[in-house]
Design a protein around this motif. Structure first.
Motif, mmCIF file in Angstrom:
data_model
loop_
_atom_site.group_PDB
_atom_site.id
_atom_site.type_symbol
_atom_site.label_atom_id
_atom_site.label_comp_id
_atom_site.label_asym_id
_atom_site.label_seq_id
_atom_site.Cartn_x
_atom_site.Cartn_y
_atom_site.Cartn_z
ATOM 1 N N LYS A 129 -10.378 -12.486 -0.077
ATOM 2 C CA LYS A 129 -10.089 -11.068 0.123
ATOM 3 C C LYS A 129 -9.188 -10.491 -0.964
ATOM 4 C CE LYS A 129 -10.574 -11.120 5.164
ATOM 5 N NZ LYS A 129 -9.941 -10.780 6.459
ATOM 6 N N ARG A 156 -8.576 -1.967 -2.529
ATOM 7 C CA ARG A 156 -8.030 -1.061 -1.515
ATOM 8 C C ARG A 156 -6.764 -0.369 -2.011
ATOM 9 N NH1 ARG A 156 -8.348 -4.448 4.208
ATOM 10 N NH2 ARG A 156 -10.598 -4.215 4.555
ATOM 11 N N ILE A 157 -5.866 -1.146 -2.585
ATOM 12 C CA ILE A 157 -4.592 -0.571 -3.021
ATOM 13 C C ILE A 157 -4.806 0.355 -4.212
ATOM 14 C CG2 ILE A 157 -2.377 -1.190 -4.090
ATOM 15 C CD1 ILE A 157 -2.192 -3.462 -2.095
ATOM 16 N N GLN A 171 -10.829 -7.586 -2.719
ATOM 17 C CA GLN A 171 -10.923 -6.491 -1.752
ATOM 18 C C GLN A 171 -9.599 -5.754 -1.629
ATOM 19 O OE1 GLN A 171 -12.274 -7.786 2.113
ATOM 20 N NE2 GLN A 171 -11.443 -5.999 3.137
ATOM 21 N N TRP A 172 -8.494 -6.500 -1.554
ATOM 22 C CA TRP A 172 -7.189 -5.853 -1.395
ATOM 23 C C TRP A 172 -6.735 -5.181 -2.687
ATOM 24 C CZ3 TRP A 172 -4.464 -3.952 2.308
ATOM 25 C CH2 TRP A 172 -4.656 -4.398 3.610
ATOM 26 N N SER A 229 0.832 -1.206 0.000
ATOM 27 C CA SER A 229 0.000 0.000 0.000
ATOM 28 C C SER A 229 0.865 1.255 0.000
ATOM 29 C CB SER A 229 -0.925 -0.001 1.222
ATOM 30 O OG SER A 229 -1.801 -1.114 1.208
ATOM 31 N N GLY A 256 -7.492 2.107 -4.576
ATOM 32 C CA GLY A 256 -8.060 3.298 -3.954
ATOM 33 C C GLY A 256 -7.002 4.169 -3.310
ATOM 34 N N VAL A 257 -6.039 3.537 -2.634
ATOM 35 C CA VAL A 257 -4.929 4.284 -2.027
ATOM 36 C C VAL A 257 -4.143 5.026 -3.104
ATOM 37 C CG1 VAL A 257 -2.686 4.012 -0.889
ATOM 38 C CG2 VAL A 257 -4.697 2.846 0.028
#
Length: 411
Positions: free
Chosen positions: A150, A157-158, A153-154, A35, A160-161
């Motif tokens: 997941k 997330r990354i 999902q991950w 991340s 999005g970051v």
């Protein structure tokens, strides 16, 4: 991508246990490191995106045909990324990701020292190689470390970051460009991206990046998807190359304003992308694609004839938020269920980069010999072709639907 076992699982010697009275050094988890790496390199890319066109025009006086050639060369690593990844397939993905991030950081660091057109071409090729090489090994590391159930999902997330970091970088650029200048901003972006390379190097993972080589994966049954990807790739580069160049060269929009426009449109994309997905679910992908191609054709026509800079800002905002690759991916899923989806998307990526090489070069020549209006009207014609293709495919689907069983129907 196929992963081999982690080095820690392949017979390596375990570190000695901590002695009494000492504490083991705290370690960041692999997903946190990934991340941080994504945040850092996307920050550097956000700085690049915000200042690049103004830098080319204001510092180097780049002409449209030169810009077209630079951008065409920039897309060559994207066209060859399958082969580039195959060349480093025997190396650890953390090493490949870190090295790619170093190339990107090196490009940012070198831009202020460019002495002319030739230097810009070489630096852009270096920067683009790092950029395009980042995604495959970075995603493979995320998939390796994310638990079952997941992984998506991950990945989200990354992503999005990274998107948040890019938006933050563009907003920061709008505020600091008058103080730091192009040189200071490039150096800042390079320093942050360098930190991302360190994070990737520190990320544990498999000892080899394994790649299944299946050629370009083009199949006749996905022809309609390839055409849509081809047109969308062309539309994307008309926006990325010539819409931004039009703001800077023709309308003399300053860097801070360009960065602000990119930031605002980037925030709006957070809402418009899911909206386009919901519209595709309700009305069908081909109908939504026809609407999008029609709207973009109108925007390009506006670029050709509008001279009021406030209306140009509005057109640019609409152009920015009409990002509909997601709808084309949904169409690919419709026509290529199961394992065929990956092959279709891989072939589509290749086709999209073909237009990335051709459109900037041809568009730059048209701009030079016929002016900016002709370039944008060429873009209008391309989008109208996309509209008619989407309508044609939609009608064909409607005729075939009664005779074709739904995926949930029993065989």
């Amino acid at each position: 991508m196929t992963m081999t076992r982690n080095l820690c699982d392949s017979g390596s010697v375990s570190p000695p246990p901590a002695t009494a009275g000492t504490r083991p050094a705290p370690r960041l988890s692999p997903l946190v490191l990934l991340s941080l790496g994504a945040l850092a390199w996307r920050f550097g890319f956000g700085v690049y995106r915000a200042i690049y066109n103004n830098f080319l025009v204001e510092v180097h006086g780049i002409r449209p045909e030169q810009l077209g050639l630079i951008e065409s060369i920039r897309e060559v690593p994207g066209l060859l990324v399958v082969f580039l990844v195959a060349l480093v397939a025997g190396l650890a993905p953390s090493l490949v990701t870190g090295a790619a991030c170093l190339l990107l950081a090196a490009g940012l660091l070198l831009y202020p020292f460019a002495g002319g057109f030739g230097h810009l071409v070489a630096i852009t090729l270096l920067f683009s190689t790092g950029f395009h090489m980042l995604f495959p090994p970075q995603n493979s590391l995320v998939l390796h470390h994310a638990g079952e159930g997941k992984k998506g999902q991950w990945l989200g997330r990354i992503e999005g970051v990274g998107s948040a970091a890019a938006l933050g970088a563009m907003a920061m650029t709008a505020l600091l460009v008058s103080r730091l200048g192009f040189r200071g901003l490039f150096f800042l972006g390079a320093a942050v991206a360098l930190g991302g390379a360190v994070a990737f190097f520190l990320t544990p993972g498999p000892d080899r990046l394994m790649v299944r080589s299946r050629g370009l994966g083009l199949r006749r049954e996905y022809f309609s998807y390839y055409v849509m990807t081809l047109v969308q790739g062309a539309r994307r580069h008309f926006f990325l190359v010539f819409a931004l160049y039009n703001l800077v060269e023709v309308h003399e929009v300053p860097t801070a304003t360009v960065a602000t426009l990119l930031t605002v449109s980037g925030v709006a994309l957070v809402a418009t992308r899911p909206l386009l997905g919901r519209l595709a679910d309700r009305f069908g992908e081909t109908r939504v694609l026809a609407w999008c191609f029609g709207l973009v054709a109108a925007v390009f026509t506006g670029y050709a004839f509008v001279r009021d800079v406030r209306l140009i800002y509005l057109l640019f905002f609409l152009d920015s938020v009409l990002t509909f690759e997601l709808v084309i991916v949904l169409y690919a899923y419709r026509i290529a269920r199961g394992e065929g989806v990956a092959a279709a998307l891989a072939g589509g990526s290749t086709v999209g980069h073909i237009t990335g090489v051709i459109v900037p070069f041809v568009g730059g020549l048209i701009w030079k010999f016929a002016g900016p209006s002709a370039t944008f009207l060429f873009g209008t014609a391309v989008c109208l072709f996309g509209l008619f293709h989407a309508v044609r495919v939609g009608r064909r689907q409607a005729l075939e639907a009664p005779a074709r069983p739904s995926p949930s129907s029993p065989a």
